[in-house]
Design an enzyme around this catalytic site. Structure first.
Site, mmCIF file in Angstrom:
data_model
loop_
_atom_site.group_PDB
_atom_site.id
_atom_site.type_symbol
_atom_site.label_atom_id
_atom_site.label_comp_id
_atom_site.label_asym_id
_atom_site.label_seq_id
_atom_site.Cartn_x
_atom_site.Cartn_y
_atom_site.Cartn_z
ATOM 1 N N LYS A 275 0.844 -1.198 0.000
ATOM 2 C CA LYS A 275 0.000 0.000 0.000
ATOM 3 C C LYS A 275 0.878 1.247 0.000
ATOM 4 O O LYS A 275 2.004 1.208 0.476
ATOM 5 C CB LYS A 275 -0.852 0.031 1.282
ATOM 6 C CG LYS A 275 -1.971 -0.981 1.350
ATOM 7 C CD LYS A 275 -2.654 -0.885 2.708
ATOM 8 C CE LYS A 275 -3.717 -1.966 2.873
ATOM 9 N NZ LYS A 275 -4.857 -1.830 1.962
ATOM 10 N N ARG A 349 -10.301 -11.621 1.722
ATOM 11 C CA ARG A 349 -11.167 -12.664 1.156
ATOM 12 C C ARG A 349 -10.498 -14.033 1.191
ATOM 13 O O ARG A 349 -11.176 -15.054 1.239
ATOM 14 C CB ARG A 349 -11.598 -12.256 -0.255
ATOM 15 C CG ARG A 349 -10.493 -12.228 -1.272
ATOM 16 C CD ARG A 349 -10.841 -11.371 -2.486
ATOM 17 N NE ARG A 349 -10.873 -9.955 -2.158
ATOM 18 C CZ ARG A 349 -11.155 -8.977 -3.034
ATOM 19 N NH1 ARG A 349 -11.452 -9.274 -4.278
ATOM 20 N NH2 ARG A 349 -11.145 -7.717 -2.659
HETATM 21 MN MN MN Z 1 -5.578 -5.559 1.998
#
Ligand code: MN
Ligand code: ZN
Length: 497
Positions: A275, A349
């Protein structure tokens, strides 16, 4: 726990504190008994000050004035409850929050809980107490220098009501729910060097004191079970992954359980798909789903809910290192389906895929509800106003929506469907873990749906509601503990007794 409020319940037979809280509607006239306790001059004082301060008794507004001459308390706080015609909609949880917002640390307060037009039900008093507790919470464990010494003191309040016995009983339940919310907030607020998977599991284990059965699965067991998708996420971290199974058996032995599943990424760097740096510190909250499930189990056990409930949380840390998972890797999930990793930042997920499959396969629950700070895209769609709701069950949808309206933790149903499902087909495996920006929250939910079988299931995307909360009447904490009250209400309304 950082609960700051010391709350006592007493009868309406005196005033002991330095602050006195009373309630007035738009007529600005308090209940008769207020004059007996606050002094004859109190009502006139409020009326006079109201004109000067432009206070109109609107719901949740307040006016503070020095006590009338000769009173043995110091300050009178009038809290507005709005127009008579709107009384049925008065939210006592928020009202409690508004009251707590006016209390000062170190000053004891008496709250005279009577309304101008009549008595307050014990359940309403309990709601007010819940709001008082929730608003009073603060997370300041790591502040060693407090400018204002008083701010660290507990708030002390005496709730004065018509029938203290009945109110005390009703408040027991509110206390249990509040404790669950505060636990969830605490877990979300903790820094990621303190709260990593093992530490989270240890805190969950403390629920054993309330009668919750807690089982902690370590990496060896997870490998044996076959949770390779979950383990793949954690393999770049020095911290070991964990799955925690919590069971509250409050109903008959043969009652089918309800199940709650939480995403617990204790820190999400994105992994190799790193990120950007700005705001990455917020990713300590990427375990808000697991925090909610743990807080919910505490609430259900604390109030001895007549339900069999399972809470399963997947705890991992997503870090980049020489052993980290790569884009292009293919992993086999517990369900036997293969997953191509496109983006290592779409890790939640992968964790949930294994935990959801495990939960339905082992426990055969009546339903599964998962909570996850899953996608930034849900903020694009709904901001922080609602959690995204995705479900294969119209019944769950209706029940969750109603519980959301009742608690103020609202959900908004989003679509699922074949066309979206197709978007996660992979060239090299059964599915891929990222399908790009378009419909990002929906394709994430489609991915989860491939791991729930035929079980009635709902997914709540709480990336917006689960952390970084805006200030509200009942919350001043970064981690709001979102979802505990929603799901407690769902269970209470439909799945007990
Ligand atoms: Mn993530
Ligand atoms: Zn994440």
């Amino acid at each position: 726990m950082s609960q700051r409020l010391k709350l006592e319940i007493k009868a309406l037979d005196g005033v002991e504190g330095r602050d006195l809280v009373i309630f007035v509607g738009e007529g600005l006239v308090p209940a008769r008994i207020v004059s007996d306790l606050a002094g004859e001059g109190a009502a006139a004082l409020v009326a006079r000050a109201a004109a000067a301060e432009n206070f109109k008794g609107k719901a949740l507004s307040a006016l503070a004035v020095p006590a009338p001459d000769g009173a043995d308390y110091g300050r009178l706080i009038a809290v507005g409850i709005g127009a008579d015609a709107e009384r049925a909609e008065l939210d006592f949880v928020k009202l409690g929050g508004a009251v707590a917002g006016r209390l000062s640390p170190g000053r004891e307060a008496d709250i005279l809980l009577v309304l101008p037009d009549g008595a307050v039900e014990p359940a309403q008093a309990a709601d007010l107490a819940l709001g008082l507790i929730l608003r009073s919470y603060r997370f300041d464990r790591y502040k060693t220098k407090t400018k204002d010494k008083d701010a660290a003191d507990p708030l002390k309040a005496t709730l004065r009501v018509e029938s203290p016995g009945a109110v005390k009983k009703a408040i027991k339940r509110a206390d249990a729910v509040a404790a669950g919310v505060l636990l969830a907030r605490e877990l979300v607020n903790e820094p990621p060097n303190v709260l990593y998977p093992e530490e989270f599991a240890e805190r969950a284990q403390k629920l054993e004191k309330l009668g919750v059965e807690v089982e902690v699965l370590g990496e060896k067991e997870l490998r044996k079970i076959g949770m390779r998708a979950l383990l793949g996420v954690g393999q770049g971290s020095r911290r070991e992954s964990r799955v925690v199974v919590m069971r509250w058996n409050g109903a008959g032995k043969h009652d089918e359980p309800v199940a709650f599943v939480g995403k617990g990424v204790t820190f999400d760097t994105g992994g190799i798909s790193l990120k950007p740096g700005a705001g990455m510190e917020d990713m300590k909250g990427d375990m808000a789903g697991a925090a909610c499930v743990t807080g919910l189990m505490m609430a259900l056990a604390g109030r001895k809910a007549k339900v069999n409930a399972i809470g399963v949380i997947g705890l991992v840390e997503n870090m980049p290192d020489g052993n980290a998972q790569r884009p292009g890797d293919i992993v086999e999930s517990l369900s036997g389906q293969t997953i191509e990793i496109i983006n290592t930042d779409a890790e939640g997920r992968l964790v949930l895929a294994d935990v959801l499959w495990y939960t339905q396969d082992r426990f055969k629950p009546r339903f599964m509800i998962d909570l996850a700070t899953l996608t930034g895209a849900i903020l694009v769609a709904l901001a922080q106003e609602h959690a995204g709701l995705f479900t294969n069950s119209n019944e769950l949808s209706e029940r969750l929506s109603a519980a959301g309206t009742a608690t103020g933790e609202t959900v908004w149903r989003m679509p699922l469907g074949k066309a979206y499902d197709k978007m996660i087909d992979s060239r090299f495996a059964d599915m891929k873990n990222s399908a790009g920006r378009h419909a990002g929250s929906i394709t994430a939910a489609q991915f989860l749906q491939r791991h729930v079988g035929e079980t009635p299931w709902a997914h709540l995307d709480i990336a917006g509601t689960g952390m970084g909360a805006k200030d509200s009447e009942i919350n001043r904490s970064w981690g709001p503990g979102w979802g505990v009250r929603l799901l407690d209400r769902l269970v209470a309304d439909h799945y007990e007794g």
